[in-house]
Motif scaffolding. Structure first.
Motif, PDB file in Angstrom:
ATOM      1  N   PHE A  32       0.869  -1.173   0.000  1.00 30.19           N
ATOM      2  CA  PHE A  32       0.000   0.000   0.000  1.00 30.19           C
ATOM      3  C   PHE A  32       0.902   1.217   0.000  1.00 30.19           C
ATOM      4  O   PHE A  32       1.683   1.419   0.923  1.00 30.19           O
ATOM      5  N   TYR A  33       0.839   2.011  -1.066  1.00 30.89           N
ATOM      6  CA  TYR A  33       1.706   3.172  -1.232  1.00 30.89           C
ATOM      7  C   TYR A  33       0.821   4.400  -1.408  1.00 30.89           C
ATOM      8  O   TYR A  33       0.161   4.543  -2.435  1.00 30.89           O
ATOM      9  N   GLU A  34       0.791   5.250  -0.396  1.00 32.88           N
ATOM     10  CA  GLU A  34      -0.067   6.434  -0.433  1.00 32.88           C
ATOM     11  C   GLU A  34       0.773   7.694  -0.551  1.00 32.88           C
ATOM     12  O   GLU A  34       1.810   7.817   0.085  1.00 32.88           O
ATOM     13  N   GLU A  35       0.294   8.620  -1.385  1.00 28.48           N
ATOM     14  CA  GLU A  35       0.960   9.907  -1.569  1.00 28.48           C
ATOM     15  C   GLU A  35      -0.059  11.014  -1.337  1.00 28.48           C
ATOM     16  O   GLU A  35      -1.185  10.946  -1.842  1.00 28.48           O
ATOM     17  N   GLU A  36       0.321  12.021  -0.556  1.00 29.33           N
ATOM     18  CA  GLU A  36      -0.546  13.169  -0.343  1.00 29.33           C
ATOM     19  C   GLU A  36      -0.455  14.082  -1.566  1.00 29.33           C
ATOM     20  O   GLU A  36       0.627  14.429  -2.011  1.00 29.33           O
ATOM     21  N   LEU A  37      -1.617  14.513  -2.065  1.00 26.82           N
ATOM     22  CA  LEU A  37      -1.676  15.388  -3.232  1.00 26.82           C
ATOM     23  C   LEU A  37      -1.821  16.846  -2.842  1.00 26.82           C
ATOM     24  O   LEU A  37      -1.427  17.738  -3.588  1.00 26.82           O
ATOM     25  N   GLY A  38      -2.420  17.101  -1.722  1.00 26.00           N
ATOM     26  CA  GLY A  38      -2.645  18.464  -1.265  1.00 26.00           C
ATOM     27  C   GLY A  38      -3.301  18.447   0.101  1.00 26.00           C
ATOM     28  O   GLY A  38      -3.863  17.435   0.510  1.00 26.00           O
ATOM     29  N   ARG A  39      -3.230  19.592   0.805  1.00 24.51           N
ATOM     30  CA  ARG A  39      -3.741  19.637   2.170  1.00 24.51           C
ATOM     31  C   ARG A  39      -4.294  21.018   2.476  1.00 24.51           C
ATOM     32  O   ARG A  39      -3.733  22.023   2.064  1.00 24.51           O
ATOM     33  N   GLN A  40      -5.374  21.050   3.221  1.00 24.04           N
ATOM     34  CA  GLN A  40      -5.924  22.290   3.763  1.00 24.04           C
ATOM     35  C   GLN A  40      -6.081  22.082   5.269  1.00 24.04           C
ATOM     36  O   GLN A  40      -6.618  21.068   5.708  1.00 24.04           O
ATOM     37  N   VAL A  41      -5.599  23.059   6.051  1.00 21.01           N
ATOM     38  CA  VAL A  41      -5.646  22.958   7.510  1.00 21.01           C
ATOM     39  C   VAL A  41      -6.371  24.170   8.078  1.00 21.01           C
ATOM     40  O   VAL A  41      -6.072  25.303   7.704  1.00 21.01           O
ATOM     41  N   GLU A  42      -7.304  23.920   8.958  1.00 23.82           N
ATOM     42  CA  GLU A  42      -7.963  24.966   9.727  1.00 23.82           C
ATOM     43  C   GLU A  42      -7.685  24.672  11.187  1.00 23.82           C
ATOM     44  O   GLU A  42      -8.035  23.610  11.687  1.00 23.82           O
ATOM     45  N   GLN A  43      -7.016  25.619  11.863  1.00 24.91           N
ATOM     46  CA  GLN A  43      -6.659  25.415  13.262  1.00 24.91           C
ATOM     47  C   GLN A  43      -7.237  26.524  14.117  1.00 24.91           C
ATOM     48  O   GLN A  43      -7.223  27.701  13.737  1.00 24.91           O
ATOM     49  N   TYR A  44      -7.769  26.146  15.246  1.00 27.49           N
ATOM     50  CA  TYR A  44      -8.232  27.088  16.241  1.00 27.49           C
ATOM     51  C   TYR A  44      -7.777  26.559  17.588  1.00 27.49           C
ATOM     52  O   TYR A  44      -8.214  25.490  18.025  1.00 27.49           O
ATOM     53  N   GLY A  45      -6.835  27.262  18.213  1.00 27.80           N
ATOM     54  CA  GLY A  45      -6.324  26.822  19.512  1.00 27.80           C
ATOM     55  C   GLY A  45      -5.746  25.424  19.440  1.00 27.80           C
ATOM     56  O   GLY A  45      -4.857  25.154  18.636  1.00 27.80           O
ATOM     57  N   ASN A  46      -6.298  24.541  20.239  1.00 30.62           N
ATOM     58  CA  ASN A  46      -5.782  23.173  20.349  1.00 30.62           C
ATOM     59  C   ASN A  46      -6.550  22.160  19.505  1.00 30.62           C
ATOM     60  O   ASN A  46      -6.466  20.962  19.753  1.00 30.62           O
ATOM     61  N   GLY A  71     -10.513  13.282   5.810  1.00 25.51           N
ATOM     62  CA  GLY A  71     -10.885  14.344   6.734  1.00 25.51           C
ATOM     63  C   GLY A  71     -10.386  13.936   8.111  1.00 25.51           C
ATOM     64  O   GLY A  71     -10.772  12.882   8.615  1.00 25.51           O
ATOM     65  N   ILE A  72      -9.501  14.724   8.691  1.00 25.12           N
ATOM     66  CA  ILE A  72      -8.835  14.334   9.936  1.00 25.12           C
ATOM     67  C   ILE A  72      -9.089  15.407  10.989  1.00 25.12           C
ATOM     68  O   ILE A  72      -8.839  16.585  10.753  1.00 25.12           O
ATOM     69  N   SER A  73      -9.576  14.992  12.150  1.00 22.61           N
ATOM     70  CA  SER A  73      -9.746  15.899  13.288  1.00 22.61           C
ATOM     71  C   SER A  73      -8.616  15.627  14.274  1.00 22.61           C
ATOM     72  O   SER A  73      -8.362  14.477  14.632  1.00 22.61           O
ATOM     73  N   LEU A  74      -7.943  16.708  14.676  1.00 22.11           N
ATOM     74  CA  LEU A  74      -6.799  16.592  15.583  1.00 22.11           C
ATOM     75  C   LEU A  74      -7.023  17.433  16.830  1.00 22.11           C
ATOM     76  O   LEU A  74      -7.687  18.472  16.770  1.00 22.11           O
ATOM     77  N   VAL A  75      -6.435  17.009  17.931  1.00 25.71           N
ATOM     78  CA  VAL A  75      -6.455  17.790  19.165  1.00 25.71           C
ATOM     79  C   VAL A  75      -5.039  17.805  19.731  1.00 25.71           C
ATOM     80  O   VAL A  75      -4.336  16.791  19.702  1.00 25.71           O
ATOM     81  N   ARG A  76      -4.598  18.980  20.212  1.00 28.69           N
ATOM     82  CA  ARG A  76      -3.259  19.088  20.794  1.00 28.69           C
ATOM     83  C   ARG A  76      -3.377  18.936  22.304  1.00 28.69           C
ATOM     84  O   ARG A  76      -4.154  19.618  22.956  1.00 28.69           O
ATOM     85  N   ASP A  77      -2.580  18.019  22.831  1.00 30.38           N
ATOM     86  CA  ASP A  77      -2.568  17.748  24.274  1.00 30.38           C
ATOM     87  C   ASP A  77      -1.172  17.281  24.661  1.00 30.38           C
ATOM     88  O   ASP A  77      -0.552  16.521  23.919  1.00 30.38           O
ATOM     89  N   LYS A  78      -0.701  17.758  25.777  1.00 28.78           N
ATOM     90  CA  LYS A  78       0.604  17.345  26.310  1.00 28.78           C
ATOM     91  C   LYS A  78       1.718  17.543  25.288  1.00 28.78           C
ATOM     92  O   LYS A  78       2.600  16.703  25.126  1.00 28.78           O
ATOM     93  N   GLY A  79       1.654  18.657  24.534  1.00 31.84           N
ATOM     94  CA  GLY A  79       2.732  19.014  23.627  1.00 31.84           C
ATOM     95  C   GLY A  79       2.746  18.329  22.275  1.00 31.84           C
ATOM     96  O   GLY A  79       3.718  18.462  21.534  1.00 31.84           O
ATOM     97  N   ARG A  80       1.708  17.590  21.938  1.00 34.36           N
ATOM     98  CA  ARG A  80       1.681  16.934  20.625  1.00 34.36           C
ATOM     99  C   ARG A  80       0.260  16.870  20.104  1.00 34.36           C
ATOM    100  O   ARG A  80      -0.698  17.066  20.834  1.00 34.36           O
TER     101      ARG A  80
END
Length: 107
Positions: A32-46, A71-80
């Motif tokens: 399985f070989y995946e390549e990212e073609l493009g990315r959009q990021v919206e960040q608010y705080g953590n 579509g990926i949802s991320l949260v920042r906690d403990k420095g990562r």
């Protein structure tokens, strides 16, 4: 794994362990070989919401098998950053990738 029809597509909900059980052996045997073609990021705080267009191949030197958007949802906690959840949808003839994600010489 839970599946719910949505129009012509199917929504599947599963845990990381479920995904490994259902797909792990296939990817180990076939690659399985995946390549990212493009990315959009919206960040608010953590928290951050990321749209990441991809293409993948089952053979490193083979043709592109599929493209789509994660579509990926991320949260920042403990420095990562931690992944909260991931959704993905494959490209179809009726639902092509948005132009801002399409690279030249890709496919």
């Amino acid at each position: 794994i839970h599946q719910f029809p949505i129009g012509q597509s199917v929504f599947s909900s599963f845990s990381t362990e479920d995904y490994i059980k259902s797909s792990g052996a296939f990817f180990e045997q076939n690659g399985f070989y995946e390549e990212e073609l493009g990315r959009q990021v919206e960040q608010y705080g953590n928290m951050a919401l990321v749209r990441s267009a991809y293409q993948f191949k089952l053979k490193g030197d083979g043709p592109v098998d599929k493209r789509g958007i994660n579509g990926i949802s991320l949260v920042r906690d403990k420095g990562r950053w931690w992944i909260s959840h991931i959704l993905w949808q494959e490209e179809t003839p009726d639902n092509p990738l948005p132009q801002e994600f399409v690279k030249t010489n890709v496919r």
